[in-house]
Design an enzyme around this catalytic site. Structure first.
Site, PDB file in Angstrom:
ATOM      1  N   HIS A 149      20.704 -24.072  49.371  1.00 54.58           N
ATOM      2  CA  HIS A 149      20.067 -24.814  48.263  1.00 54.58           C
ATOM      3  C   HIS A 149      20.568 -26.263  48.184  1.00 54.58           C
ATOM      4  CE1 HIS A 149      18.178 -21.215  46.357  1.00 54.58           C
ATOM      5  NE2 HIS A 149      19.206 -20.592  46.891  1.00 54.58           N
TER       6      HIS A 149
ATOM      7  N   ASN B 148      14.950 -17.618  41.789  1.00 57.61           N
ATOM      8  CA  ASN B 148      14.124 -18.155  42.872  1.00 57.61           C
ATOM      9  C   ASN B 148      12.656 -18.102  42.471  1.00 57.61           C
ATOM     10  OD1 ASN B 148      16.158 -18.758  44.713  1.00 57.61           O
ATOM     11  ND2 ASN B 148      16.043 -16.768  45.732  1.00 57.61           N
TER      12      ASN B 148
ATOM     13  N   HIS C 276      26.197 -20.669  37.860  1.00 58.06           N
ATOM     14  CA  HIS C 276      26.972 -19.454  38.152  1.00 58.06           C
ATOM     15  C   HIS C 276      26.334 -18.286  37.404  1.00 58.06           C
ATOM     16  CE1 HIS C 276      30.036 -16.554  38.602  1.00 58.06           C
ATOM     17  NE2 HIS C 276      30.774 -16.854  37.560  1.00 58.06           N
TER      18      HIS C 276
END
Ligand code: HDD
Length: 756
Positions: free
Chosen positions: A128, A200, A392
């Site tokens: 990413h 995603n 996170h």
């Protein structure tokens, strides 16, 4: 007198027992036989909550502003200074012994300037790396309040957010429109701490267990010997891995489909992928999957267009997002949840909810909207915000808990770990973009890049020296308390459950849910990617995987590769299609679409009217003319946004042409063709306009002409009666019909498929 010294002295007294200190040496805690003990100091008021992690003190030891206050004065002086604030008189010349003499080592300004430059780059994200971000707000509807106590999901709560979109495989400088999965990560700065939803644009993942993540990433990244190809999966190592590791089949077919090449970040769905566990105020739990639904609909590029854009505008998605926000066309997504009872098996309608290669069809569990995300502000500094933002999956708030999905477990470790390398130490939560907007009092101390000037002497618990502060909270004060889920009694094993072994029925559902044109795109994508592999055995093995999904898919790809199609080795699953997975056959909103209006100077009044009508419809007009500058004058004056040199069809969702886009017959010698003769063309149409029209036609875009624009169609070999081609009496009439066509996104009839 220094109060700290006095306190230290008292502690020594208490530890040695003098003055009636506790027998077990812990201040304030009586030993088993000891009488109750007086505190070594008078209890103090709790420390005031810290507004953020810029540090509890807003003044430095010398009384000057630090932290947030300093940020306000940073870079604000009128004079150029060095990093220490000393003013400089010259930054263009090194200090030398005479104008032609050697540079002197004593040049501390040169040394500082080059030292800083040498360290300007930080390691890019291992995956990413290429991304674009924006600030915004999340407005909750309150519809999730019955299943979660998360404060930001209560009714009518507004929470600041930062969202970063990304590709997965490419390096930081790679192109935007490569075939890949897209990341969709959102940081919610809630009143109860930060919540990150790191998802995603594809609802399933390649692997079921995080221990395989290095394998799939190594396989997808460029070959280690030559470091090619960049940002693609069209190479041997990727197909080698996914053909051997068939749990990747579902994710792979998804990004061989149109979702692998989104039209815009603004037009992508997002998915939390894993099943999460929500906890409500009564302690009841519900399993959920998170979905983001774009208000502008779900749209993709076509492959030829995506490849062209990689050269023409590698920043296509990044630019599109920033331009839309700057223009006030704020992209929006609804957050929704699919809910499932938290049963001990953690399955729904036979689907294992802990297997991240599975999705639950929306037809079986509808997505219930719970809030609205609006991205309304571009970052002011890419590095400080988009690059330094650290997501996170373990940034959770009360009311949102995890499940035992083995992929999620590994992620809970990985995201913290990676920031230490990427952001240079454990204090990355203090970077402005990562700072919580809830009070922080964490007792974490020191470390690289510590910017807080912490007060107090007792960053440990229990303590008496800081008055016992900070205190722990209970459920009533909003503490994060893990859901007390029973862990089944088990033996330690390195195994997957049997329910994880079905790798083909969900990919088959995806295939059966696609329209015929989407199926052709999928066949085309597999054929392209496998055609780029050198190893015949890898192609053959992948064909076997495809045969296990569907014979038509396998036959189509085999034909393109010139190989025989194998028979399935597993029974084909009997699954119902999920229409929600298809992007074709629906009517989508047309807001946010980009309309190219081409004119060689004809009917400027009509062009002006069309431009205004496009704006009124919430779309974006871009006027294209032979050169830059202004067309017409007075009230009818039009600013040209793209000249024939800078315009390319790929930027537009539809094209309108006013009149014959002429540039002066034979006198015209375009500069960008000057290395050779200009291509043959009818005298009245500029070849760059012919190219624009023929590309728009090839890519299934609606085309409208008026005032003699048919000439451009003819010069481009586009039949005036082809589907999606409009010849109208006026510009606004052409726009009206073209807008109708845009609702389908593309003119799908133009993609006549070999298989019908
Ligand atoms: Fe990951 C970044 C999404 C599995 C390890 N991941 C990263 C980003 C997104 C995702 C959107 C970019 C965040 C940003 O913009 O900064 N990752 C996913 C999804 C997954 C997933 C949806 C599966 C459901 N990831 C996954 C696994 C691991 C990682 C199994 C490791 C065990 N991911 C990382 C990472 C990254 C990352 C190496 C790179 C940079 C970063 O975290 O901050 O830790």
């Amino acid at each position: 007198a220094n109060p700290l010294k006095r306190v230290a002295h008292k502690v020594t007294e208490s530890l040695t027992g003098e003055g009636g200190g506790p027998a077990d040496g812990v201040p304030g805690k009586p030993g088993p036989e000891s009488p109750p003990v007086a505190e070594p100091t008078e209890p103090r008021e709790p420390l005031p909550p810290k507004p953020d992690q810029s540090g509890p003190d807003t003044v430095s030891p010398t009384g000057q502003p630090t932290g947030a206050d300093q940020a306000r004065v940073a870079q604000s002086g009128s004079y150029l200074t060095n990093a220490q604030g000393t003013r400089l008189y010259d930054t263009d010349h090194s200090l030398k012994a005479g104008p032609r003499g050697p540079v002197l080592l004593q040049d501390h300004h040169l040394r500082e300037k080059i030292m800083h430059f040498d360290h300007e780059r930080i390691p890019e994200r291992v995956v990413h790396a290429r991304g674009a971000g924006a600030h915004g707000v999340f407005q909750s509807y309150g519809t999730a309040a019955s299943v979660t106590k998360a404060a930001f999901l209560a009714e009518d709560v507004e929470t600041p957010v930062f969202t970063r979109f990304s590709t997965v495989v490419g390096s930081r400088g790679s192109s935007d429109t490569v075939r890949d999965t897209r990341g969709f990560a959102t940081k919610f700065y809630t009143s109860e701490g930060v919540f990150d939803l790191v998802g995603n644009n594809i609802p399933v993942f390649f692997i079921q267990d995080a221990i395989k993540f290095p394998d799939v990433v190594h396989a997808a990244k460029p070959h280690p010997d030559r470091e090619i190809p960049q940002a693609q999966s069209a190479h041997d190592t990727f197909w080698d891995f996914v053909s051997l590791h068939t749990e990747a089949t579902h994710h792979t077919i998804f990004f061989m489909g149109d979702r692998g090449i989104p039209r815009s970040y603004r037009m992508m769905e997002g998915f939390g992928v894993h099943t999460f566990r929500l906890v409500n105020a009564a302690g009841e739990t519900t399993l959920v999957k998170f979905h983001w639904k774009p208000k502008l609909g779900v749209h993709s590029l076509v492959w030829d267009e995506a490849q062209l854009i990689n050269g023409v505008d590698p920043d296509f998605h990044r630019r599109d997002l920033a331009d839309a926000i700057e223009a006030g066309a704020y992209p929006q997504w609804e957050l929704g949840i699919q809910t499932f009872p938290d049963n001990p098996e953690q399955t729904f309608e036979g689907i294992d909810l802990l297997d991240p290669t599975n999705l639950v069809p929306e037809e079986l569990a509808p997505v219930q909207p719970v809030g609205l995300l609006t991205l309304n502000r571009n970052p002011s500094n890419f590095f400080a915000e988009t690059e330094q933002v650290a997501f996170h999956v373990g940034h959770l708030v009360p009311g949102i808990d995890v499940t035992d999905d083995p992929l999620l477990a590994g992620r809970l470790f990985s995201y913290l770990d990676t920031q230490i390398t990427r952001l240079g130490g454990p204090n990355f939560p203090q970077l402005p973009i990562n700072r919580p907007q809830a009070p922080v009092n964490d007792m974490l101390r020191d470390g690289m890049h510590q910017t807080a000037v912490h007060r107090g002497v007792a960053p440990y618990r229990p303590n008496s020296l800081d008055g016992g502060c900070p205190f722990t909270a209970g459920a009533a004060e909003g503490a994060y308390i893990e859901a007390p889920v029973r862990v089944p009694e088990a033996t330690k094993v390195r195994e997957a459950p049997e329910s994880f072994a079905d790798h083909f029925s969900q990919p088959r559902r995806f295939w059966l849910s696609m329209s015929s044109v989407e199926r052709e795109h999928i066949i085309g994508a597999y054929t392209f990617e496998l055609g780029k592999c050198y190893e015949q055995s890898i192609r053959e093995r992948t064909l076997q995987v495809l045969a296990n999904i569907d014979p038509e898919l396998c036959a189509g790809v085999a034909e393109g590769l010139g190989l025989p199609a194998p028979q399935p080795t597993v029974p084909l699953a009997d699954v119902e299609p999920s229409p929600a997975l298809s992007q074709v056959g629906r009517t989508w909103p047309t807001e946010g679409r980009v309309i190219g209006i081409v004119t060689g100077g004809a009917d400027l009044e009509g062009v002006n009217a069309v431009r205004q009508a496009v704006l009124n419809a919430g779309m974006v007009p871009l006027v294209v003319a032979p050169t830059g500058g202004t067309l017409g004058s007075g009230d009818a004056a039009l600013t040209v946004q793209r000249s024939y040199v800078t315009a390319r069809s790929v930027e537009f969702d539809a094209v309108l042409i006013a009149g014959a886009p002429d540039m002066g017959g034979d006198a015209y010698t375009p500069r960008d063709y000057k290395s050779g003769p200009a291509p043959a063309r009818p005298a009245t149409t500029d070849p760059r306009v012919s190219l624009l029209v023929s590309e728009a036609f090839r890519h299934g875009k609606a085309i409208g002409v008026w005032a003699g624009g048919e000439v451009a169609l003819e010069a481009s070999g586009v039949p005036a009666d082809a589907p999606g081609v409009v010849v109208a009496d006026s510009g606004t009439a052409a726009l009206e019909q073209v807008t109708g066509l845009l609702g389908a996104h593309r003119v799908w009839e133009r993609f006549t498929t070999p298989r019908g």
